[in-house]
Design an enzyme around this catalytic site. Structure first.
Site, PDB file in Angstrom:
ATOM      1  N   HIS A   1      31.939 -21.337 -18.342  1.00 23.78           N
ATOM      2  CA  HIS A   1      33.306 -21.781 -18.622  1.00 23.78           C
ATOM      3  C   HIS A   1      34.189 -21.741 -17.377  1.00 23.78           C
ATOM      4  O   HIS A   1      35.232 -22.384 -17.339  1.00 23.78           O
ATOM      5  CB  HIS A   1      33.918 -21.027 -19.810  1.00 23.78           C
ATOM      6  CG  HIS A   1      34.431 -19.649 -19.529  1.00 23.78           C
ATOM      7  ND1 HIS A   1      33.714 -18.504 -19.797  1.00 23.78           N
ATOM      8  CD2 HIS A   1      35.612 -19.220 -19.039  1.00 23.78           C
ATOM      9  CE1 HIS A   1      34.420 -17.449 -19.474  1.00 23.78           C
ATOM     10  NE2 HIS A   1      35.587 -17.841 -19.013  1.00 23.78           N
TER      11      HIS A   1
ATOM     12  N   ASP B   1      26.557 -17.791 -20.876  1.00 24.26           N
ATOM     13  CA  ASP B   1      27.753 -18.290 -20.184  1.00 24.26           C
ATOM     14  C   ASP B   1      27.645 -18.113 -18.660  1.00 24.26           C
ATOM     15  O   ASP B   1      28.276 -17.234 -18.087  1.00 24.26           O
ATOM     16  CB  ASP B   1      28.981 -17.557 -20.734  1.00 24.26           C
ATOM     17  CG  ASP B   1      30.277 -18.295 -20.409  1.00 24.26           C
ATOM     18  OD1 ASP B   1      30.255 -19.163 -19.520  1.00 24.26           O
ATOM     19  OD2 ASP B   1      31.302 -17.983 -21.030  1.00 24.26           O
TER      20      ASP B   1
ATOM     21  N   SER C   1      36.363 -13.027 -15.984  1.00 24.62           N
ATOM     22  CA  SER C   1      35.214 -13.862 -16.316  1.00 24.62           C
ATOM     23  C   SER C   1      34.443 -14.190 -15.059  1.00 24.62           C
ATOM     24  O   SER C   1      35.024 -14.540 -14.033  1.00 24.62           O
ATOM     25  CB  SER C   1      35.661 -15.149 -16.981  1.00 24.62           C
ATOM     26  OG  SER C   1      35.764 -14.929 -18.343  1.00 24.62           O
TER      27      SER C   1
HETATM   28  N1  ARG Z   1      37.281 -16.358 -24.138  1.00 18.12           N
HETATM   29  C1  ARG Z   1      36.718 -16.516 -22.847  1.00 18.12           C
HETATM   30  C2  ARG Z   1      37.819 -16.350 -21.751  1.00 18.12           C
HETATM   31  O1  ARG Z   1      38.937 -16.077 -22.058  1.00 18.12           O
HETATM   32  C3  ARG Z   1      35.915 -17.748 -22.674  1.00 18.12           C
HETATM   33  C4  ARG Z   1      36.578 -19.039 -22.953  1.00 18.12           C
HETATM   34  C5  ARG Z   1      35.794 -20.286 -22.767  1.00 18.12           C
HETATM   35  N2  ARG Z   1      35.158 -20.757 -23.966  1.00 18.12           N
HETATM   36  C6  ARG Z   1      35.743 -21.500 -24.950  1.00 18.12           C
HETATM   37  N3  ARG Z   1      35.030 -21.779 -26.007  1.00 18.12           N
HETATM   38  N4  ARG Z   1      36.960 -21.967 -24.915  1.00 18.12           N
HETATM   39  O2  ARG Z   1      37.951 -17.112 -20.842  1.00 18.12           O
HETATM   40  N1  ASP Z   2      37.085 -15.016 -20.894  1.00 19.37           N
HETATM   41  C1  ASP Z   2      38.022 -14.376 -19.995  1.00 19.37           C
HETATM   42  C2  ASP Z   2      38.053 -15.040 -18.619  1.00 19.37           C
HETATM   43  O1  ASP Z   2      37.870 -16.222 -18.491  1.00 19.37           O
HETATM   44  C3  ASP Z   2      37.738 -12.914 -19.883  1.00 19.37           C
HETATM   45  C4  ASP Z   2      38.528 -12.121 -20.867  1.00 19.37           C
HETATM   46  O2  ASP Z   2      39.676 -12.476 -21.149  1.00 19.37           O
HETATM   47  O3  ASP Z   2      37.999 -11.111 -21.318  1.00 19.37           O
HETATM   48  O4  ASP Z   2      38.404 -14.452 -17.633  1.00 19.37           O
END
Ligand code: ARG
Ligand code: ASP
Length: 728
Positions: free
Chosen positions: A86, A221, A651
């Protein structure tokens, strides 16, 4: 005996003084003082110097700020870098089209020549950091208010100028502890970073937005890039003559896996947290700011989803936009839930009670802090209506529709244009032409029209009329959606790529006048102008006052906690967080294991559900149990959790074991713990990492790109002591 007891008591006291176990994002240069002892007690075998040193190579030399908001780590002597899928999503998407759909099919460069360049993408290595509080505050003793701010700005400018050795470097001075201290950061910035590999989204984004922010999780990921340098290993613009960068340090990769209670460290760039807010701020966030933004994005996401499901072209065009819109949307929901569940307001109130008791002990302290909480309360009441107007403006006008985003960047200031020289004018033109290209690549007019009408309707319906220009309110009352589109949206030159491009190529005074009158540009300007005068100004005045109070409050908290380890809020600078591998109990009667396996992917497998459509190749590998050397007890581990304090920006961060080896890549947090940006609950907050062995398995077995492993340094697992007879 007595001596031993005393010693033991000493250790206990020392630990009790620390913030709740595993909470905190710590400053690398202060580990020696605050953390290393505890880290070593938890099993860490390296020293603080091994993590951060300016005298010799240390782990920090293998960690980068990837782009503007993720972390990456070097894993080979030839500049190979790992981050999340991502985090590389925008790059993977930008190289994708219906014919070459790397999002769906994945991408693997078979040779260095096939690695794809990404203009604008940079990685930053931290060269050094330094507490510069004294220098920033130099000569400010006798100053107050604006004079003091001016002097601080001047000092910061000087510090940066002095620190920035040459154009290979970037220097940054950032406040920490709400401006009670300042740190200088000097980075070396590499700007030729190429895409090497990415699994298909069905692996790299497996579970998609359904599983996002959730555990148990089965997402692979990760994506792979390579940093390039000039012949002297120095930063350079993209050139075919550039060569792979030789890092000072890269991570060896552990094949051993993790056990519960194992020490884990996350080393990366957490973006932003707010752990020291007063109760009034948390209340506003829970009761208005988060709900407002959730409501608007729900409408937008519903529309996008419908359009994307109906048309594969729209699906690719809006994939990245959808993912980023939905990401915070979901997190805010978890945040409210988590804060309620842990009674964050109760905890804040209790803390404020303690604070009152503390300053109440002395007249001097009382004089300093007595008015603080009542002042906060008054200001947050004042802020509330403006906060709503800001939420709506941000979500509707600023980033709601594609066409308004293009309008924002359209020139309409005739006198500024006339005053600028030919060179500047050319630059302006080139800049917009680039934007037009990028905009139309990912623009579907029908989709954006839906979003446009729906969001503008909400803007009018939900905001107090005093926050809306009268002409706008009248326009929306007079026209139905179809008419609004016909008379405004479709009349705009911003919907016509060829015409708009042509106009910008020949930009002159007349063209700019024409743009000023364009119905979309004019509507945008009307909304923006009204907002600036009637919301932004009062909002930022109140907010400035709040910031000043927050600085005093932070100073008070630091004084109250004197001698205890405190960590500053995240600010997108390099931090160390650590904890141990463990699962958690999300609710009564339920206990989550700390790891997941490919078996769980097969359990979710459903070709009819986009997020759970498992690639046939993975099904086959699973059926044959062909996991190679990557399995543990014949199971292919996918992801695992630990109790570590992380946030957005973390991330892509390396998950590091007690020996300093890479065991995973951090990518998310669990649903029950998403409130950790505001308040950390050691019981519920878990970070989620993809197991590095799954990453290797996908590269090698799934994608047949095992040649990439040749440049990595794999540390074999010791002979397994126990054998597990569980079936797979
Ligand atoms: N929650 C994770 C972070 O805050 C990954 C987000 C990317 N994935 C998604 N399905 N939007 O970045
Ligand atoms: N998914 C998040 C990021 O892109 C990480 C988090 O918020 O825990 O940095």
């Amino acid at each position: 005996m007595v001596k031993i007891k005393l010693l033991f008591l000493g250790v206990l006291l020392h630990l009790a003084l620390l913030v709740s176990a595993n909470e905190g994002m710590w400053i690398p240069t202060l580990l020696k003082k605050y953390n290393i002892e505890e880290m070593q007690q938890m099993g860490f075998r390296l020293t603080a110097d091994d993590i951060y040193s300016i005298n010799h190579n240390s782990l920090k030399d293998a960690v980068v700020l990837f782009g503007g908001g993720c972390t990456g780590e070097l894993v080979s002597a030839e500049g190979l870098l790992l981050t999340n899928h991502h985090c590389g999503y925008r790059q993977i998407q930008s190289h994708s089209s219906v014919e070459h759909d790397y999002l769906t099919d994945g991408f693997w460069a078979k040779s260095r020549e096939e690695e794809l360049t990404n203009p604008g993408l940079t990685v930053r290595f931290l060269d050094r950091m330094e507490d510069v509080t004294e220098k920033v505050m130099e000569g400010t003793d006798s100053l107050t208010g604006e004079d003091m701010e001016k002097k601080i700005t001047r000092n910061i400018y000087e510090i940066k100028k002095e620190a920035k050795v040459d154009e290979r470097y970037a220097a940054d001075v950032k406040p920490i502890f709400k401006g009670n201290q300042y740190f200088l950061y000097v980075y070396k910035v590499y700007r030729d970073v190429r895409l090497v590999g990415a699994p298909p989204s069905a692996i790299g984004k497996f579970g998609g937005d359904t599983d996002n922010w959730m555990w148990p999780r089965h997402t692979g990921d990760f994506s792979i890039f390579r940093v390039y340098a000039d012949k002297n290993n120095e930063p350079a613009d993209y050139s075919p003559d550039n060569v792979p960068y030789t890092p000072k340090k890269f991570f060896p990769i552990s094949m051993k896996g993790v056990q519960p209670e194992d020490f884990v460290m996350i080393f990366g760039f957490p973006g932003s947290t707010d752990e020291y807010l007063p109760s009034f701020a948390v209340e506003l966030l829970m009761q208005q700011s988060d709900p407002d933004k959730i409501k608007i994005r729900t409408t937008k996401l519903d529309i996008l989803r419908g359009q994307m499901e109906a048309d594969p072209k729209v699906r690719i065009q809006y994939a990245s936009k959808y993912a980023s819109t939905s990401n915070s949307w979901k997190r805010w929901q978890g945040e409210i839930r988590g804060l309620k569940r842990m009674d964050a307001l109760g905890i804040k109130n209790e803390f404020e009670g303690e604070f009152k008791n503390w300053y109440g002990q002395s007249e001097e302290l009382s004089a300093k802090y007595e008015s603080l909480l009542p002042d906060f309360e008054r200001l947050y009441v004042e802020l509330t209506p403006f906060d709503r107007a800001k939420n709506y403006y941000d979500e509707v006008v600023k980033r709601g529709t594609d066409i308004f985003q293009l309008a924002q960047n359209t020139p309409r200031n005739v006198s500024a244009w006339n005053k600028s020289d030919a060179e500047t004018q050319q630059k302006v033109k080139d800049e917009i032409l680039k934007r037009i290209e990028a905009h139309f690549k990912d623009y579907d007019q029908a989709t954006d029209e839906h979003v446009f009408t729906a969001l503008l309707r909400m803007y009018k319906a939900d905001l107090d009329p005093s926050f809306l220009p009268k002409e706008f309110s009248e326009l929306l009352s007079k026209y139905d959606d179809e008419k609004l589109l016909k008379k405004v949206y479709r009349k705009s030159i911003l919907t016509d790529k060829a015409k708009f491009t042509d106009l910008v190529r020949n930009l002159d005074e007349k063209a700019i006048e024409r743009l000023q009158k364009d119905p979309i540009v004019a509507l945008y300007d009307q909304l923006a102008g009204y907002y600036q005068a009637n919301v932004e100004r009062p909002y930022s005045q109140i907010n400035d006052e709040i910031d000043k109070l927050q600085k005093t409050y932070m100073a008070g908290i630091m004084a109250m906690k004197e001698g205890q380890a405190l960590y500053p809020d995240a600010n997108l600078t390099l931090r160390v967080a650590y904890g141990k591998v463990e699962g958690y109990k999300p609710r009564d009667g339920v206990e989550y294991n700390y790891f997941t396996t490919v078996k769980g992917i097969m359990e979710k497998d459903n070709p009819d559900i986009y997020d759970y459509d498992v690639p046939q190749r993975l099904r086959d590998l699973y059926a044959a149990k062909d996991f190679g050397r990557y399995a543990e007890d014949r199971q292919m581990h996918v992801a695992f959790t630990a109790s570590i304090h992380t946030t957005g920006g973390n991330s892509g961060s390396p998950a590091i074991n007690a020996n300093g080896e890479l065991i995973g890549i951090n990518f998310d947090r669990c649903w029950e713990g998403t409130m950790s940006d505001i308040m950390f609950d050691p019981d519920q907050c878990r970070n989620i990492m993809v197991d590095i062995r799954y990453v290797l398995f996908i590269i090698d077995k799934f994608a047949g790109a095992g040649y990439l492993l040749d440049e990595m340094q794999l540390v074999p697992a010791e002979q397994a002591v126990e054998t597990n007879t569980d079936s797979i």
